[in-house]
Design an enzyme around this catalytic site. Structure first.
Site, PDB file in Angstrom:
ATOM      1  N   LYS A   1      -4.510   6.143 -19.618  1.00 48.69           N
ATOM      2  CA  LYS A   1      -4.370   5.256 -18.449  1.00 48.69           C
ATOM      3  C   LYS A   1      -5.746   4.875 -17.895  1.00 48.69           C
ATOM      4  O   LYS A   1      -5.992   3.706 -17.549  1.00 48.69           O
ATOM      5  CB  LYS A   1      -3.538   5.951 -17.372  1.00 48.69           C
ATOM      6  CG  LYS A   1      -3.422   5.200 -16.065  1.00 48.69           C
ATOM      7  CD  LYS A   1      -2.627   3.921 -16.194  1.00 48.69           C
ATOM      8  CE  LYS A   1      -2.680   3.103 -14.910  1.00 48.69           C
ATOM      9  NZ  LYS A   1      -1.998   1.813 -15.054  1.00 48.69           N
TER      10      LYS A   1
ATOM     11  N   LYS B   1     -11.248   4.117  -8.623  1.00 48.18           N
ATOM     12  CA  LYS B   1     -10.936   5.518  -8.975  1.00 48.18           C
ATOM     13  C   LYS B   1     -10.643   5.642 -10.468  1.00 48.18           C
ATOM     14  O   LYS B   1     -11.138   6.550 -11.145  1.00 48.18           O
ATOM     15  CB  LYS B   1      -9.730   5.961  -8.127  1.00 48.18           C
ATOM     16  CG  LYS B   1      -9.122   7.299  -8.436  1.00 48.18           C
ATOM     17  CD  LYS B   1      -7.843   7.232  -9.278  1.00 48.18           C
ATOM     18  CE  LYS B   1      -6.737   6.384  -8.720  1.00 48.18           C
ATOM     19  NZ  LYS B   1      -5.516   6.363  -9.538  1.00 48.18           N
TER      20      LYS B   1
HETATM   21  P1  NDP Z   1       0.235   3.249  -2.596  1.00 44.76           P
HETATM   22  O1  NDP Z   1      -1.019   3.391  -1.811  1.00 44.76           O
HETATM   23  O2  NDP Z   1       1.066   2.031  -2.415  1.00 44.76           O
HETATM   24  O3  NDP Z   1       1.192   4.511  -2.294  1.00 44.76           O
HETATM   25  C1  NDP Z   1       0.667   5.789  -2.217  1.00 44.76           C
HETATM   26  C2  NDP Z   1       1.784   6.772  -1.927  1.00 44.76           C
HETATM   27  O4  NDP Z   1       1.218   8.079  -1.825  1.00 44.76           O
HETATM   28  C3  NDP Z   1       2.504   6.510  -0.613  1.00 44.76           C
HETATM   29  O5  NDP Z   1       3.840   6.892  -0.765  1.00 44.76           O
HETATM   30  C4  NDP Z   1       1.769   7.442   0.342  1.00 44.76           C
HETATM   31  O6  NDP Z   1       2.537   7.825   1.448  1.00 44.76           O
HETATM   32  C5  NDP Z   1       1.552   8.620  -0.560  1.00 44.76           C
HETATM   33  N1  NDP Z   1       0.467   9.495  -0.109  1.00 44.76           N
HETATM   34  C6  NDP Z   1      -0.829   9.152   0.096  1.00 44.76           C
HETATM   35  N2  NDP Z   1      -1.532  10.241   0.485  1.00 44.76           N
HETATM   36  C7  NDP Z   1      -0.658  11.270   0.524  1.00 44.76           C
HETATM   37  C8  NDP Z   1      -0.792  12.639   0.865  1.00 44.76           C
HETATM   38  N3  NDP Z   1      -1.968  13.163   1.227  1.00 44.76           N
HETATM   39  N4  NDP Z   1       0.325  13.417   0.811  1.00 44.76           N
HETATM   40  C9  NDP Z   1       1.518  12.894   0.456  1.00 44.76           C
HETATM   41  N5  NDP Z   1       1.707  11.600   0.129  1.00 44.76           N
HETATM   42  C10 NDP Z   1       0.612  10.797   0.158  1.00 44.76           C
HETATM   43  O7  NDP Z   1      -0.187   3.464  -4.124  1.00 44.76           O
HETATM   44  P2  NDP Z   1       0.490   2.841  -5.439  1.00 44.76           P
HETATM   45  O8  NDP Z   1       1.952   3.052  -5.409  1.00 44.76           O
HETATM   46  O9  NDP Z   1      -0.079   1.484  -5.659  1.00 44.76           O
HETATM   47  O10 NDP Z   1      -0.182   3.787  -6.545  1.00 44.76           O
HETATM   48  C11 NDP Z   1       0.309   5.089  -6.822  1.00 44.76           C
HETATM   49  C12 NDP Z   1      -0.326   5.535  -8.151  1.00 44.76           C
HETATM   50  O11 NDP Z   1       0.074   4.622  -9.167  1.00 44.76           O
HETATM   51  C13 NDP Z   1      -1.866   5.502  -8.126  1.00 44.76           C
HETATM   52  O12 NDP Z   1      -2.367   6.579  -8.868  1.00 44.76           O
HETATM   53  C14 NDP Z   1      -2.193   4.153  -8.779  1.00 44.76           C
HETATM   54  O13 NDP Z   1      -3.496   4.180  -9.360  1.00 44.76           O
HETATM   55  C15 NDP Z   1      -1.069   4.050  -9.783  1.00 44.76           C
HETATM   56  N6  NDP Z   1      -0.707   2.705 -10.223  1.00 44.76           N
HETATM   57  C16 NDP Z   1      -0.598   1.662  -9.330  1.00 44.76           C
HETATM   58  C17 NDP Z   1      -0.229   0.389  -9.778  1.00 44.76           C
HETATM   59  C18 NDP Z   1      -0.053  -0.781  -8.843  1.00 44.76           C
HETATM   60  O14 NDP Z   1       0.062  -1.920  -9.333  1.00 44.76           O
HETATM   61  N7  NDP Z   1      -0.043  -0.587  -7.532  1.00 44.76           N
HETATM   62  C19 NDP Z   1       0.040   0.129 -11.200  1.00 44.76           C
HETATM   63  C20 NDP Z   1      -0.026   1.310 -12.033  1.00 44.76           C
HETATM   64  C21 NDP Z   1      -0.413   2.526 -11.555  1.00 44.76           C
HETATM   65  P3  NDP Z   1       2.510   6.981   2.831  1.00 44.76           P
HETATM   66  O15 NDP Z   1       3.595   5.953   2.700  1.00 44.76           O
HETATM   67  O16 NDP Z   1       2.762   7.998   3.885  1.00 44.76           O
HETATM   68  O17 NDP Z   1       1.125   6.365   2.962  1.00 44.76           O
END
Ligand code: NDP
Length: 288
Positions: free
Chosen positions: A164, A233
């Site tokens: 990835k 990242k």
């Molecule tokens: P988001 O920022 O949209 O969501 C992050 C999630 O993590 C939220 O549910 C957030 O909760 C939660 N979170 C953050 N910090 C904490 C913590 N300390 N404890 C518990 N929960 C926490 O990220 P994405 O969904 O975009 O990305 C998630 C993963 O997927 C990442 O690793 C990203 O690199 C990967 N990814 C993303 C893609 C994209 O197109 N967006 C595509 C492919 C992979 P809260 O709602 O409370 O903030």
């Protein structure tokens, strides 16, 4: 037999939606209102974090492996032997190995299973999943991967995160290089729509030129679906993968520095395509 999903962000929310359409699915999100909204929309069950530890397959999709550690530690003492933990975060290979070992002591098996395909792929249930870990464990959870269009076992624990990170480093390089080239064309008076039309029918095309720059940069929309900070990242993890092998990867090294700069100067929460705003500043042109 139950399924649970931790982390209902831009990716996790629609991914868990596909699970809820097929299985009894418990969901938890740090901002709990989002879990309640998920339950209302998809028929999942919003529950306190510790209750999710009862599920036999537990998914997580959090920003980085650091947040996965936080959740693992919060669940220490609650996890059930026999559970399979499927981490769909774009995490770090070394952290995956440490987390797998930590979970193994508690009788839980771990797969690193990051996804590709963006928020559109998550909504459509067509994500590509690259899986590291025991292939027999993957076969047990394969029927649960309701959000996947393609599932590939790529190696032992950590290999999924490594693939990835390299994939996203390539995205970063392609996006940046296309931005530099288009900035020069714009300065020279070329219409960028016409330039992209040619490039996308020619050998210089990439996902960035075909699906990102025309739709997000030239339109000035920059819709925030994948954060610039998350791409920075990922490039950093890719560089750690290179360093672990004592590899020579100067181009990826440059991308690492450029995306860290863009993250600071443009904003970590902006869409990843907004990195090209830094190229615009460097060249005093607008890519429109
Ligand atoms: P988001 O920022 O949209 O969501 C992050 C999630 O993590 C939220 O549910 C957030 O909760 C939660 N979170 C953050 N910090 C904490 C913590 N300390 N404890 C518990 N929960 C926490 O990220 P994405 O969904 O975009 O990305 C998630 C993963 O997927 C990442 O690793 C990203 O690199 C990967 N990814 C993303 C893609 C994209 O197109 N967006 C595509 C492919 C992979 P809260 O709602 O409370 O903030």
């Amino acid at each position: 037999m139950s399924t649970a999903f931790i982390g209902l962000g831009a990716m996790g929310y629609p991914m868990a939606g596909h699970l809820a359409q097929h299985f009894d699915t418990l969901v938890w999100n740090r901002t709990f209102a989002r879990a309640e909204a998920h339950a209302a929309e998809f028929g999942s069950e919003a529950r306190p974090l510790e209750e999710l530890a009862q599920a036999d397959v537990l998914f997580s999709c959090l920003p980085t492996s650091a947040e996965v550690w936080e959740v693992l530690r919060a669940l220490d003492g609650q996890l059930q032997p026999g559970t399979i933990w499927v981490d769909c975060t774009s995490g770090h290979p070394a952290k995956a190995r440490a987390q797998a070992a930590w979970l193994e002591k508690r009788g839980v098996q771990f797969l690193d299973a990051p996804v590709s395909g963006g928020t559109n792929g998550a909504a459509a249930g067509t994500l590509t999943v690259m899986v590291g870990g025991d292939p027999q464990v993957l076969e047990r959870v394969r029927p649960r991967l309701a959000f996947a269009g393609k599932v590939v076992h790529v190696g032992p624990t950590g290999a999924g995160f490594a693939v990835k990170a390299v994939n996203n480093a390539l995205l970063a390089v392609n996006l940046w290089a296309a931005g530099e080239g288009l900035a020069a064309l714009k300065a020279g008076g070329v219409d960028l729509g016409a330039a992209l039309d040619v490039i996308n029918a020619s050998s210089g095309r990439s996902n960035a030129t075909e699906n990102l720059i025309g739709q997000r940069v030239l339109t000035r929309e920059f819709p925030a679906t994948f954060a610039l900070g998350l791409l920075a990242k990922d490039v950093g993890i890719g560089l750690d993968v290179v360093a672990e092998q004592k590899g020579a990867a100067p181009l990826l090294g440059a991308a690492g520095g450029l995306y860290r700069a863009a993250e600071r100067m443009v904003g970590a929460g902006e869409d990843h395509t907004a990195a090209l705003k830094l190229i615009e500043q460097m060249n005093d042109v607008e890519l429109s």
